[in-house]
Write a protein that holds these residues in place. Structure first.
Motif, PDB file in Angstrom:
ATOM      1  N   GLU A  82      -4.842  -2.889 -10.106  1.00  0.00           N
ATOM      2  CA  GLU A  82      -5.997  -3.042  -9.818  1.00  0.00           C
ATOM      3  C   GLU A  82      -5.533  -2.323  -8.277  1.00  0.00           C
ATOM      4  O   GLU A  82      -6.770  -1.028  -8.203  1.00  0.00           O
ATOM      5  CB  GLU A  82      -6.276  -4.781  -9.617  1.00  0.00           C
ATOM      6  CG  GLU A  82      -7.376  -4.509  -8.660  1.00  0.00           C
ATOM      7  CD  GLU A  82      -7.727  -6.597  -8.330  1.00  0.00           C
ATOM      8  OE1 GLU A  82      -6.542  -7.335  -9.457  1.00  0.00           O
ATOM      9  OE2 GLU A  82      -8.023  -6.659  -7.657  1.00  0.00           O
ATOM     10  N   LYS A 101      -8.286   0.861  -7.303  1.00  0.00           N
ATOM     11  CA  LYS A 101      -8.287   0.872  -5.887  1.00  0.00           C
ATOM     12  C   LYS A 101      -8.428   1.926  -5.075  1.00  0.00           C
ATOM     13  O   LYS A 101      -9.599   2.260  -4.320  1.00  0.00           O
ATOM     14  CB  LYS A 101      -8.545  -0.293  -5.660  1.00  0.00           C
ATOM     15  CG  LYS A 101      -9.776  -1.749  -6.278  1.00  0.00           C
ATOM     16  CD  LYS A 101      -9.265  -3.423  -4.796  1.00  0.00           C
ATOM     17  CE  LYS A 101     -10.590  -3.743  -5.699  1.00  0.00           C
ATOM     18  NZ  LYS A 101      -9.706  -5.366  -5.414  1.00  0.00           N
ATOM     19  N   LEU A 111     -11.209   4.634  -3.978  1.00  0.00           N
ATOM     20  CA  LEU A 111     -11.409   4.539  -2.769  1.00  0.00           C
ATOM     21  C   LEU A 111     -10.742   5.630  -1.554  1.00  0.00           C
ATOM     22  O   LEU A 111     -11.566   7.037  -1.223  1.00  0.00           O
ATOM     23  CB  LEU A 111     -11.019   3.326  -1.728  1.00  0.00           C
ATOM     24  CG  LEU A 111     -12.238   2.232  -2.061  1.00  0.00           C
ATOM     25  CD1 LEU A 111     -11.190   1.093  -1.600  1.00  0.00           C
ATOM     26  CD2 LEU A 111     -13.423   2.184  -1.609  1.00  0.00           C
ATOM     27  N   THR A 151     -10.731  -1.303   4.608  1.00  0.00           N
ATOM     28  CA  THR A 151     -11.201  -1.969   3.568  1.00  0.00           C
ATOM     29  C   THR A 151      -9.877  -1.950   1.942  1.00  0.00           C
ATOM     30  O   THR A 151      -9.489  -3.044   1.187  1.00  0.00           O
ATOM     31  CB  THR A 151     -12.797  -1.784   2.606  1.00  0.00           C
ATOM     32  OG1 THR A 151     -12.439  -0.963   2.169  1.00  0.00           O
ATOM     33  CG2 THR A 151     -13.356  -2.437   4.229  1.00  0.00           C
ATOM     34  N   PRO A 178      -5.400  -4.433   2.507  1.00  0.00           N
ATOM     35  CA  PRO A 178      -4.764  -5.610   1.872  1.00  0.00           C
ATOM     36  C   PRO A 178      -4.832  -5.759   0.610  1.00  0.00           C
ATOM     37  O   PRO A 178      -4.149  -6.255  -0.030  1.00  0.00           O
ATOM     38  CB  PRO A 178      -6.529  -6.862   2.294  1.00  0.00           C
ATOM     39  CG  PRO A 178      -7.018  -6.018   2.992  1.00  0.00           C
ATOM     40  CD  PRO A 178      -7.134  -4.362   2.994  1.00  0.00           C
ATOM     41  N   ASP A 179      -5.094  -5.470  -0.597  1.00  0.00           N
ATOM     42  CA  ASP A 179      -5.539  -5.445  -2.030  1.00  0.00           C
ATOM     43  C   ASP A 179      -4.866  -4.064  -2.612  1.00  0.00           C
ATOM     44  O   ASP A 179      -3.482  -5.170  -3.207  1.00  0.00           O
ATOM     45  CB  ASP A 179      -7.028  -5.094  -2.348  1.00  0.00           C
ATOM     46  CG  ASP A 179      -7.833  -6.458  -2.410  1.00  0.00           C
ATOM     47  OD1 ASP A 179      -7.454  -7.049  -2.056  1.00  0.00           O
ATOM     48  OD2 ASP A 179      -8.919  -5.779  -3.255  1.00  0.00           O
ATOM     49  N   GLN A 211      -4.885 -15.379   6.357  1.00  0.00           N
ATOM     50  CA  GLN A 211      -3.796 -14.773   5.054  1.00  0.00           C
ATOM     51  C   GLN A 211      -2.720 -15.439   4.644  1.00  0.00           C
ATOM     52  O   GLN A 211      -1.808 -16.268   5.474  1.00  0.00           O
ATOM     53  CB  GLN A 211      -3.085 -13.220   5.751  1.00  0.00           C
ATOM     54  CG  GLN A 211      -4.433 -13.143   6.226  1.00  0.00           C
ATOM     55  CD  GLN A 211      -5.251 -12.296   4.940  1.00  0.00           C
ATOM     56  OE1 GLN A 211      -5.331 -12.253   3.652  1.00  0.00           O
ATOM     57  NE2 GLN A 211      -6.724 -11.886   5.265  1.00  0.00           N
ATOM     58  N   ARG A 245      -0.332  -9.694   2.249  1.00  0.00           N
ATOM     59  CA  ARG A 245      -1.721  -8.593   3.337  1.00  0.00           C
ATOM     60  C   ARG A 245      -1.810  -9.258   4.669  1.00  0.00           C
ATOM     61  O   ARG A 245      -2.260  -8.318   4.968  1.00  0.00           O
ATOM     62  CB  ARG A 245      -2.330 -10.075   2.645  1.00  0.00           C
ATOM     63  CG  ARG A 245      -2.826  -9.556   1.013  1.00  0.00           C
ATOM     64  CD  ARG A 245      -3.700 -11.089   0.444  1.00  0.00           C
ATOM     65  NE  ARG A 245      -5.441 -10.869   1.166  1.00  0.00           N
ATOM     66  CZ  ARG A 245      -6.019  -9.426   0.124  1.00  0.00           C
ATOM     67  NH1 ARG A 245      -5.212  -9.621  -1.294  1.00  0.00           N
ATOM     68  NH2 ARG A 245      -7.602  -9.444   0.105  1.00  0.00           N
ATOM     69  N   TYR A 272      -3.137  -6.278   7.010  1.00  0.00           N
ATOM     70  CA  TYR A 272      -4.264  -6.642   8.374  1.00  0.00           C
ATOM     71  C   TYR A 272      -2.801  -5.929   9.527  1.00  0.00           C
ATOM     72  O   TYR A 272      -3.612  -5.482  10.829  1.00  0.00           O
ATOM     73  CB  TYR A 272      -4.593  -7.443   8.418  1.00  0.00           C
ATOM     74  CG  TYR A 272      -5.473  -8.052   8.115  1.00  0.00           C
ATOM     75  CD1 TYR A 272      -6.811  -7.460   8.049  1.00  0.00           C
ATOM     76  CD2 TYR A 272      -5.426  -8.406   6.173  1.00  0.00           C
ATOM     77  CE1 TYR A 272      -7.863  -7.647   7.212  1.00  0.00           C
ATOM     78  CE2 TYR A 272      -6.635  -8.717   5.468  1.00  0.00           C
ATOM     79  CZ  TYR A 272      -8.143  -8.482   5.996  1.00  0.00           C
ATOM     80  OH  TYR A 272      -8.746  -8.778   5.448  1.00  0.00           O
TER      81      TYR A 272
END
Lengths: 645, 475
Positions: free
Chosen positions: B159, B163, B167, B227, B230-231, B292, B297, B301
């Motif tokens: 994932e 992503k 992006l 964005t 974190p993922d 969090q 994660r 941040y």
């Protein structure tokens, strides 16, 4: 020679620090005696090196007796400064001169004796290793304080001794009283730290430097008003550290710490740091008459105030604490009127006899399993002859009876008060001397003489060698320590002259009238003490009833603690508990959350934006891009381009 | 000096990149020839090529030279950034030694990708025109997209890679379109040509710069282009996340600094959006970290906020800004790698210790890793006696001397730092609060991560207590 002058100060400073680190890291893995040996040897090593350094410095020509040791050295191609925030550059700088050396000799010398004493005194303590680690840390910080060559490093040491003092007062952390006393001492000391910080800021604003050399070199060009302010803020630091009015209330409570701690930190060395600071900053006070006068008045007032309180206390260590406060008042008074050599001299003799008194008292307390109330003592002279004789020597010394040490240094202060033209301060100082002799002999009589033993616990007889030897050494020093200054032979002023640039009047001249009055005052005090406590006396009970309101005032130390409680503690606690009750959980009046809650809420919102869906992420980026683009087009073409008109 | 097709080439300037490329190719070759080559051998080749590349860098210290017709430079912008990239690569390879067969992918391709990724970063550090910048960014990014997916047996890793690539492509689109517009306005791709265009301004230049900035802000993870962080941080393998957090920032800041100093050279209204996204990043990064429960994660941040802080170094485009930026980047790199090192150490290379619950009462089970983690968190928060504190002190100094925007940045930095005390403090509090019962996860104790932890801890303390040792390096 030059090599020794630059390396010795670093070695002296690092020995106690290495001792601390070693005890902290290796101590728990080896036998407990190793920690004691390391703790003692590191301080002894520092003392020997300090003595060698002093010998070396005092054999230099007088104009070379102020040695500055700097890191990085001047020849370094790429100097690495401790902090370099243009235009301010702070190097690690030490200033070794007679003032620093005298202090260093006492810190390491008396410090070693007290370390030795602790080996026996703390033998039954669970935190034996920790104790030596803290004590070594203290010696390191105290050395840093007096060896610093600029005000910032001084402040590092200043804060460091406060920390060590906090740790050691609260050493017996099982007792609430000890922990509360430690907290009180820390808070009051931090007030002083802030004072010094403000002084440092002012110095930077006026001189653009924090180095002693540059600040002191430029004082004559600065205006008096600014110097007065700097002097007053420095004084706040001195007042807090030296337990002078109005920040004196922590010192009696600090007696909750083990007795060696009281002897080293709260009698001989740390509490005299205020005296050192003012003597060190003498060029500022020389040009700041108002600040200097304030120093003198505070010192004099504290000396008298503490002596009066000392007359009625029953806890042996508290009496000694008030006497410390009072004697430091003398020192502050002396440096306040410009009698720097006399103040330093009294510091030296006081370190001897006050450490001695604490150690002798410590033997009594140790042998009575922690009893400190003199009402439960009495008649101990026969049972503990060593403690009695050494305590007697200390008492004679502090009372100013010739030829004991205190006589000479006190006499020098009295003499210079008159030569500098302060008859009122002198009168109070003499009255204090009378009170001192009275309360110290009262303490001696109550503890060691005046009838039979009144306590219930059976005293142990023996005291260990490690306690007896340092006590005896200090007893000798309390006798002969004053002979540093004899008529026509003034070793202290001669050494200090290069520091104070020859501005010192000779000490040791005997002024028959001044000396006579001082001795007479002491004898009167002793006589009164003997009349009231030396034998069974009806007068004592009678006097007590007559003077009962005054007695209550003194027993409560003029109600300073109570006043501070209502003035500061109660309002602060009220506000704090109200905030805790109303603001913290729900926010003020109807807001759904307090500050902490609100922040977490924002965090929640932010988190909910992280849906994990790519389209959301992509959209966010595109919105951002459009905003950036719109901003530019708006700037370039005016509002019309983005349709805002 | 030789010349190819009329363009003179200085091999000395290119030597560090060539050395590293040779190392990368060798890894692939060994992996191909000997299928049984152990990962230790492959990672060692990577580390050796790092050292070789560093040795090739040494003679370039203090020199300013361009080659390939001015397209690639070796100067004060590139040297320190290169060193930091090599350091990051070496530490990442050490941490990667904990990878196991079941983590997916062959160690050969993994190590080679890390090396190629670093080459991309070094190209960015020296890039002196738009084409080279784009080449560097793409080389770095493409390798990283794959690296993010090297934990593919776990779905989260797949994932993350997907992503990131989607992006990232969007961002590259902005970047390349912006570059095209900039080329149109300047009539050249060199930064010198852009400088003249910046002086005269114009819609085309402004629009081009806006899009270019957006593309770069994506790489820097500045809000609102953050964005993906974190993922992707959570899903990528641990060592890759650590590498990503440091290397991408270092390389992208090298480009940003070069643009700020060479294209603008002074404060310009065109940089206002940069200050704005920096302010937003500091807020988003710190506030977003509060809730969090996953350390990866949280550090993601944190890296958003840290990127915002680092922009403050450039505020007002002052001469001293570059040194401040370098100091902060070094401090951040050592601290971050150290923190990832502790996580790898405890979790034995797995994500077992990415869960913050595992840190409860850590001190009572593993005092030294807990102490190290606390140190790194203090540094990230900016507590005195750590490198992070001195870095922030320098940043504040830059900000307060740089006019109204600088002051706004500095004030936000202080506000963001206050929030971050809560974020980091909470974890430290957990680690030092005693909890009854069994540990949430068993902890490992391999040797390799200690290298990263020790390097991070020593750097954090030394640069914190004696920050002038860094300045004395005269980077």
């Amino acid at each position: 020679m030059q090599g020794f002058l630059t390396t010795a100060p670093f070695t002296i400073l690092s020995l106690p620090l290495l001792g601390t680190i070693f005890i902290a890291l290796v101590g728990p893995r080896v036998h407990r005696s190793v920690s004691a040996v390391i703790g003692n040897l590191s301080i002894l090593g520092a003392f020997v090196l300090t003595a060698m350094l002093a010998w070396t410095v005092w054999h230099l020509p007088p104009d070379a007796q102020v040695v500055t040791v700097k890191y990085p050295p001047a020849w370094a191609a790429h100097p690495v400064f401790w902090a370099h925030i243009p235009p301010l550059t702070i190097s690690f700088e030490m200033r070794i001169d007679a003032l620093a050396l005298l202090w260093m000799l006492i810190i390491t010398g008396v410090g070693f004796l007290i370390h030795l004493y602790s080996v026996g005194y703390m033998a039954d303590s669970h935190g034996y290793r920790t104790f030596f680690a803290y004590m070594n840390l203290f010696v390191f910080m105290m050395l840093l304080l007096v060896m610093a060559g600029n005000f910032l490093w001084l402040l590092v040491g200043w804060g460091g001794v406060g920390l060590a003092s906090y740790l050691l007062i609260g050493f017996d952390a099982q007792r609430t009283a000890a922990v509360l006393a430690a907290r009180k001492a820390l808070i009051m000391n931090v007030i002083g730290d802030v004072g010094i910080m403000v002084a440092i800021f002012l110095m930077y604003a006026h001189f653009g430097s924090l180095s002693y050399k540059e600040v002191f070199g430029n004082v004559s060009a600065a205006n008096t008003n600014a110097l007065d302010w700097i002097g007053i803020w420095l004084l706040l630091g001195a007042v807090a550290k030296s337990a002078q009015l109005p920040l004196q209330t922590w010192l009696p409570d600090a007696m909750e710490g083990p007795t060696p701690v009281s002897a080293l930190i709260h009698a001989a060395t740390m509490v005299t740091a205020g005296v050192y600071l003012i003597a060190r900053a003498h060029p500022i006070y020389d040009h700041a008459p108002f600040a200097a006068m304030t120093v003198a008045v505070i010192g004099c007032a504290t000396a008298f105030f503490a002596a009066t309180v000392g007359t009625v206390q029953y806890d042996i260590k508290r009496v000694l604490a008030y006497s410390t406060m009072s004697q430091i008042g003398y020192m502050i008074l002396a440096v306040g009127v410009g009698a720097y050599a006399a103040g330093t001299f009294h510091f030296i003799t006081h370190a001897f006899f006050k450490a001695l008194l604490f150690m002798a008292a410590g033997i009594v307390i140790h042998n009575l399993d922690g009893e400190q109330d003199v009402r439960k003592m009495g008649g101990l002279a026969k049972r503990m002859p060593l403690a009695f004789w050494t305590f007697l020597i200390g008492t004679l010394a502090i009372s100013g009876i010739p030829p004991f040490a205190g006589f000479f240094s006190k006499d020098a202060i009295f003499d210079q008060l008159l030569t500098h033209g302060h008859p009122v301060l002198w009168a109070f100082a003499v009255a204090t001397a009378l009170l001192t002799a009275y309360y110290m002999f009262r303490l001696l009589f109550l503890t060691f003489l005046s009838g039979d033993y009144r306590g219930t616990r059976e005293p142990h007889a023996a005291s260990s060698t490690s306690m007896a030897v340092p006590t005896s050494i200090l007893a000798v020093l309390s006798v002969i320590g004053g002979w540093l200054v004899l008529p026509g032979h003034d070793a202290i002023s001669a050494k200090l002259e290069p520091v104070f640039a020859g501005a010192l009047p000779e000490m040791g001249g005997i002024n028959a009238m001044v000396t006579g009055i001082a001795i007479a005052a002491a004898l009167v005090g002793i006589a009164v003490a003997w009349a009231l406590y030396g034998r069974a006396s009806q007068a004592r009970t009678k006097l007590r009833t007559v003077l009962s309101p005054l007695r209550a005032l003194l027993l409560n130390a003029y109600y300073f603690d109570t006043i501070y409680h209502w003035l500061f503690e109660v309002p602060a606690l009220t506000v704090a508990s109200d905030v805790a009750r109303y603001v913290e959980p729900d926010g003020v009046g109807g807001f759904t959350s307090g500050v902490a809650g609100a922040t977490t809420k924002i965090g929640d919102v932010m988190r909910s934006w992280e849906t994990g869906y790519l389209r959301r992420y992509g959209l966010t980026m595109v919105i951002g891009m459009v905003l950036v683009l719109a901003f530019y087009l708006y700037l370039v073409h005016g509002a019309a381009a983005v349709g805002m008109k | 000096m030789m010349s190819v097709a009329g363009v003179s080439i200085s091999w000395a300037v290119l030597a560090p990149i060539v050395a590293l490329s040779a190392g990368g190719l060798l890894i692939m070759l060994v992996d191909l020839v000997s299928r049984s080559a152990s990962k230790t051998v492959l990672y060692s080749i990577g580390i050796v090529s790092c050292v070789a590349s560093f040795l090739a860098l040494v003679p370039l210290y203090g020199h300013t030279e361009t080659t390939l017709a001015g397209a690639f430079a070796s100067d004060r912008f590139s040297w320190a950034f290169d060193v930091l990239l090599l350091l990051t690569l070496a530490i990442t390879l050490v941490l990667s030694s904990l990878r196991k067969a079941e983590d997916g992918g062959s160690p050969g391709s993994y190590a080679a990708l890390l090396v190629f990724c670093t080459i991309g970063g070094m190209v960015m550090a020296g890039a002196n025109n738009l084409i080279i910048i784009f080449l560097g960014i793409e080389q770095l990014s493409l390798s990283l997209y794959v690296l993010a997916g090297t934990g593919f047996p776990r779905e989260a890793s797949q994932e993350a890679a997907l992503k990131y690539v989607l992006l990232g492509s969007l961002a590259s689109g902005f970047l390349i379109f912006g570059s095209a517009l900039l080329y149109g306005s300047a009539g050249g791709v060199g930064l010198a040509a852009l400088h003249s265009a910046a002086v005269s301004g114009g819609t085309l230049f402004i629009a081009g710069f806006a899009l270019f900035l957006v593309g770069l802000a994506f790489k820097l993870a500045l809000a609102p282009f953050h964005t993906w962080v974190p993922d992707v941080y959570e899903g990528s393998p641990l060592a890759v996340t650590g590498y990503m957090a440091v290397a991408v920032k270092v390389a992208a800041f090298a480009v940003l600094a070069r643009i700020a100093y060479e294209v603008f050279g002074q404060d310009s209204f065109a940089l206002v959006p940069l200050w704005s996204v920096a302010i937003l990043s500091m807020l988003v990064g710190n506030l977003g970290a509060i809730r969090q429960r996953n350390l990866k994660r949280l550090l993601g941040y944190s890296s958003i906020a840290q990127a915002g802080y680092m922009v403050v170094a450039l505020a007002g485009v002052q001469q001293s800004g570059l040194n401040t930026l370098l100091f902060y980047l070094f401090a951040y790199a050592l601290t971050s790698l150290g923190a990832f090192g502790v996580m790898a150490l405890l979790g034995d290379g797995t994500d077992a210790y990415a869960d913050l619950d595992a840190y409860k009462g850590l001190h009572f089970r593993r005092p030294w890793p807990a102490a190290a983690m606390a140190l790194f968190f203090f540094s990230l928060a900016g507590i005195p006696a750590t490198a992070g504190f001195y870095g922030k002190l320098l940043l504040l100094q830059q900000g307060f001397l740089a006019g109204p925007w600088g002051i706004a940045l500095a004030v936000t930095l202080v506000a963001g730092t206050l929030v971050s005390f809560y974020v980091y403090g909470k974890v430290v509090w957990d680690m030092y609060s005693y909890v009854e019962g069994e540990a949430a996860a068993p902890s490992g104790n391999a040797f390799a991560p200690w290298v990263a932890v020790a390097a991070g801890a020593v750097g954090t303390i030394v640069f914190g207590i004696l920050p002038q040792t860094f300045t004395a390096l005269h980077l």
